[in-house]
Design a protein around this motif. Sequence first.
Motif, PDB file in Angstrom:
ATOM      1  N   ASP A 238      12.853  32.440  -1.697  1.00  0.00           N
ATOM      2  CA  ASP A 238      13.806  31.374  -2.039  1.00  0.00           C
ATOM      3  C   ASP A 238      13.053  30.173  -2.587  1.00  0.00           C
ATOM      4  N   VAL A 239      13.778  29.372  -3.379  1.00  0.00           N
ATOM      5  CA  VAL A 239      13.207  28.148  -3.935  1.00  0.00           C
ATOM      6  C   VAL A 239      13.376  27.023  -2.923  1.00  0.00           C
ATOM      7  N   GLY A 240      12.311  26.294  -2.692  1.00  0.00           N
ATOM      8  CA  GLY A 240      12.348  25.175  -1.758  1.00  0.00           C
ATOM      9  C   GLY A 240      12.399  23.837  -2.480  1.00  0.00           C
ATOM     10  N   ASP A 241      11.670  22.874  -1.986  1.00  0.00           N
ATOM     11  CA  ASP A 241      11.670  21.527  -2.554  1.00  0.00           C
ATOM     12  C   ASP A 241      10.774  21.455  -3.783  1.00  0.00           C
ATOM     13  N   ASN A 242      11.020  20.400  -4.591  1.00  0.00           N
ATOM     14  CA  ASN A 242      10.146  20.099  -5.731  1.00  0.00           C
ATOM     15  C   ASN A 242       9.005  19.236  -5.200  1.00  0.00           C
ATOM     16  N   ILE A 243       8.010  19.886  -4.686  1.00  0.00           N
ATOM     17  CA  ILE A 243       6.900  19.170  -4.048  1.00  0.00           C
ATOM     18  C   ILE A 243       6.142  18.332  -5.062  1.00  0.00           C
ATOM     19  N   GLY A 244       5.980  18.877  -6.288  1.00  0.00           N
ATOM     20  CA  GLY A 244       5.247  18.137  -7.311  1.00  0.00           C
ATOM     21  C   GLY A 244       5.915  16.823  -7.645  1.00  0.00           C
ATOM     22  N   ALA A 245       7.250  16.864  -7.841  1.00  0.00           N
ATOM     23  CA  ALA A 245       7.972  15.624  -8.161  1.00  0.00           C
ATOM     24  C   ALA A 245       7.892  14.632  -7.005  1.00  0.00           C
ATOM     25  N   ARG A 246       8.006  15.155  -5.787  1.00  0.00           N
ATOM     26  CA  ARG A 246       7.939  14.261  -4.630  1.00  0.00           C
ATOM     27  C   ARG A 246       6.559  13.625  -4.511  1.00  0.00           C
ATOM     28  N   LEU A 247       5.529  14.408  -4.801  1.00  0.00           N
ATOM     29  CA  LEU A 247       4.173  13.866  -4.734  1.00  0.00           C
ATOM     30  C   LEU A 247       3.948  12.827  -5.828  1.00  0.00           C
ATOM     31  N   ARG A 248       4.489  13.125  -7.044  1.00  0.00           N
ATOM     32  CA  ARG A 248       4.346  12.144  -8.128  1.00  0.00           C
ATOM     33  C   ARG A 248       5.092  10.853  -7.801  1.00  0.00           C
ATOM     34  N   ALA A 249       6.307  10.996  -7.193  1.00  0.00           N
ATOM     35  CA  ALA A 249       7.064   9.803  -6.796  1.00  0.00           C
ATOM     36  C   ALA A 249       6.311   9.012  -5.738  1.00  0.00           C
ATOM     37  N   ASP A 250       5.751   9.716  -4.779  1.00  0.00           N
ATOM     38  CA  ASP A 250       4.965   9.033  -3.746  1.00  0.00           C
ATOM     39  C   ASP A 250       3.748   8.347  -4.354  1.00  0.00           C
ATOM     40  N   GLN A 251       3.121   9.019  -5.344  1.00  0.00           N
ATOM     41  CA  GLN A 251       1.957   8.422  -5.991  1.00  0.00           C
ATOM     42  C   GLN A 251       2.362   7.184  -6.786  1.00  0.00           C
ATOM     43  N   ALA A 252       3.536   7.279  -7.450  1.00  0.00           N
ATOM     44  CA  ALA A 252       4.021   6.117  -8.205  1.00  0.00           C
ATOM     45  C   ALA A 252       4.294   4.939  -7.274  1.00  0.00           C
ATOM     46  N   ASP A 253       4.923   5.226  -6.133  1.00  0.00           N
ATOM     47  CA  ASP A 253       5.181   4.157  -5.158  1.00  0.00           C
ATOM     48  C   ASP A 253       3.870   3.548  -4.677  1.00  0.00           C
ATOM     49  N   ALA A 254       2.900   4.423  -4.437  1.00  0.00           N
ATOM     50  CA  ALA A 254       1.594   3.925  -3.981  1.00  0.00           C
ATOM     51  C   ALA A 254       0.943   3.070  -5.061  1.00  0.00           C
ATOM     52  N   ASP A 255       1.062   3.502  -6.346  1.00  0.00           N
ATOM     53  CA  ASP A 255       0.480   2.712  -7.442  1.00  0.00           C
ATOM     54  C   ASP A 255       1.163   1.358  -7.554  1.00  0.00           C
ATOM     55  N   VAL A 256       2.510   1.332  -7.378  1.00  0.00           N
ATOM     56  CA  VAL A 256       3.244   0.061  -7.429  1.00  0.00           C
ATOM     57  C   VAL A 256       2.772  -0.872  -6.324  1.00  0.00           C
ATOM     58  N   ARG A 257       2.605  -0.328  -5.135  1.00  0.00           N
ATOM     59  CA  ARG A 257       2.142  -1.155  -4.013  1.00  0.00           C
ATOM     60  C   ARG A 257       0.737  -1.674  -4.257  1.00  0.00           C
ATOM     61  N   VAL A 258      -0.108  -0.839  -4.869  1.00  0.00           N
ATOM     62  CA  VAL A 258      -1.468  -1.286  -5.178  1.00  0.00           C
ATOM     63  C   VAL A 258      -1.433  -2.397  -6.231  1.00  0.00           C
ATOM     64  N   ALA A 259      -0.585  -2.191  -7.287  1.00  0.00           N
ATOM     65  CA  ALA A 259      -0.472  -3.215  -8.333  1.00  0.00           C
ATOM     66  C   ALA A 259       0.058  -4.521  -7.765  1.00  0.00           C
ATOM     67  N   GLN A 260       1.060  -4.421  -6.886  1.00  0.00           N
ATOM     68  CA  GLN A 260       1.609  -5.629  -6.264  1.00  0.00           C
ATOM     69  C   GLN A 260       0.546  -6.335  -5.426  1.00  0.00           C
ATOM     70  N   ALA A 261      -0.242  -5.541  -4.717  1.00  0.00           N
ATOM     71  CA  ALA A 261      -1.289  -6.143  -3.890  1.00  0.00           C
ATOM     72  C   ALA A 261      -2.326  -6.850  -4.772  1.00  0.00           C
ATOM     73  N   ARG A 262      -2.677  -6.197  -5.901  1.00  0.00           N
ATOM     74  CA  ARG A 262      -3.646  -6.828  -6.802  1.00  0.00           C
ATOM     75  C   ARG A 262      -3.074  -8.091  -7.446  1.00  0.00           C
ATOM     76  N   ALA A 263      -1.778  -8.028  -7.834  1.00  0.00           N
ATOM     77  CA  ALA A 263      -1.145  -9.218  -8.407  1.00  0.00           C
ATOM     78  C   ALA A 263      -1.096 -10.355  -7.395  1.00  0.00           C
ATOM     79  N   GLU A 264      -0.766 -10.024  -6.179  1.00  0.00           N
ATOM     80  CA  GLU A 264      -0.733 -11.044  -5.128  1.00  0.00           C
ATOM     81  C   GLU A 264      -2.123 -11.615  -4.892  1.00  0.00           C
ATOM     82  N   GLU A 265      -3.126 -10.759  -5.015  1.00  0.00           N
ATOM     83  CA  GLU A 265      -4.503 -11.230  -4.855  1.00  0.00           C
ATOM     84  C   GLU A 265      -4.882 -12.203  -5.971  1.00  0.00           C
ATOM     85  N   ARG A 266      -4.489 -11.818  -7.233  1.00  0.00           N
ATOM     86  CA  ARG A 266      -4.786 -12.712  -8.356  1.00  0.00           C
ATOM     87  C   ARG A 266      -4.014 -14.031  -8.229  1.00  0.00           C
TER      88      ARG A 266
END
Length: 311
Positions: A238-266
Amino acid sequence: MEDLWPVVVFALVGIGVLLVIVFLALFARYFKLWIQAFSSRAKIGPFSLVFMSLRKVKPSVIVDTKIMAVQAGLTDIPTQAYEAHYLAGGNVHRVVHALIVAHRARIELDWDTAAAIDLAGRNIISAVETSVDPKVIDCPDPKKSGRPTLDGVAKDGIQLKARARVTVRTNLKQLVGGATEDTIIARVGEGIVSAIGSCESHKEVLANPSVIARNVLARGLDSQTAFSIVSIDIADIDVGDNIGARLRADQADADVRVAQARAEERRAEAVASEQEMLARTQENQAKVVLAEAEIPLAMAEAFSEGSLRAS
């Protein structure tokens, strides 16, 4: 001295008569067993039966099992082998039964191997029956692992949930010291997950599930185990979850948080720099005020020294 001879002869005769009576009593006790062995061509003499009892071997067990073996065509097993296995704590009847089944099925199995398997605590009869009639194993086994499926992720990031049925036959030569059924389940499970992960797309697996079975069989997963894998069949997938999309979304969220942290630092650095510049401006203004305050004093000092005159 001559008077003692009649006493010695009488004593020897008495001992001899006693021994004969004891032997006859033992012989009479096992006479029926000897008749059974003799009529069945089991080749077990009366003296052997008597000596068995002296060695704490149950003659009826040896006679019954050897008769059963001889009647089945297994005539090359010596009586001493039966006795040795009995004294070692083995189940002679079970070993002979397994040898007969193997002989009828034309499976290669000798006495030493069967006896070793029995003494190792394995059920030799069940092993031979599995050699004749292969056994089907569920992979994974929900009763042992608590998981109903094996979950793998294809290269396109889609999760697939699979269940397999593994048909195995006992490898009698490796039954002693070979890995058990749990090892087969673990290896097949690992192979299925790895095979799914090596596929470029989940559609490839759904279109041809046998690709997984072929990849797993090619790994030789039954080496050093007590079984030989006959086949691996994918029972369900059977087909399960789209793990790749979920991982990419999680990575995007992590990148946004990193960018926000860097912007706040600047921003924090900019605010700190601005405050520093303000402090320096105020410091310079203070210096100007001090300098302006020193001008009248300098003029007064110059007047007093006469170096500055009114025009």
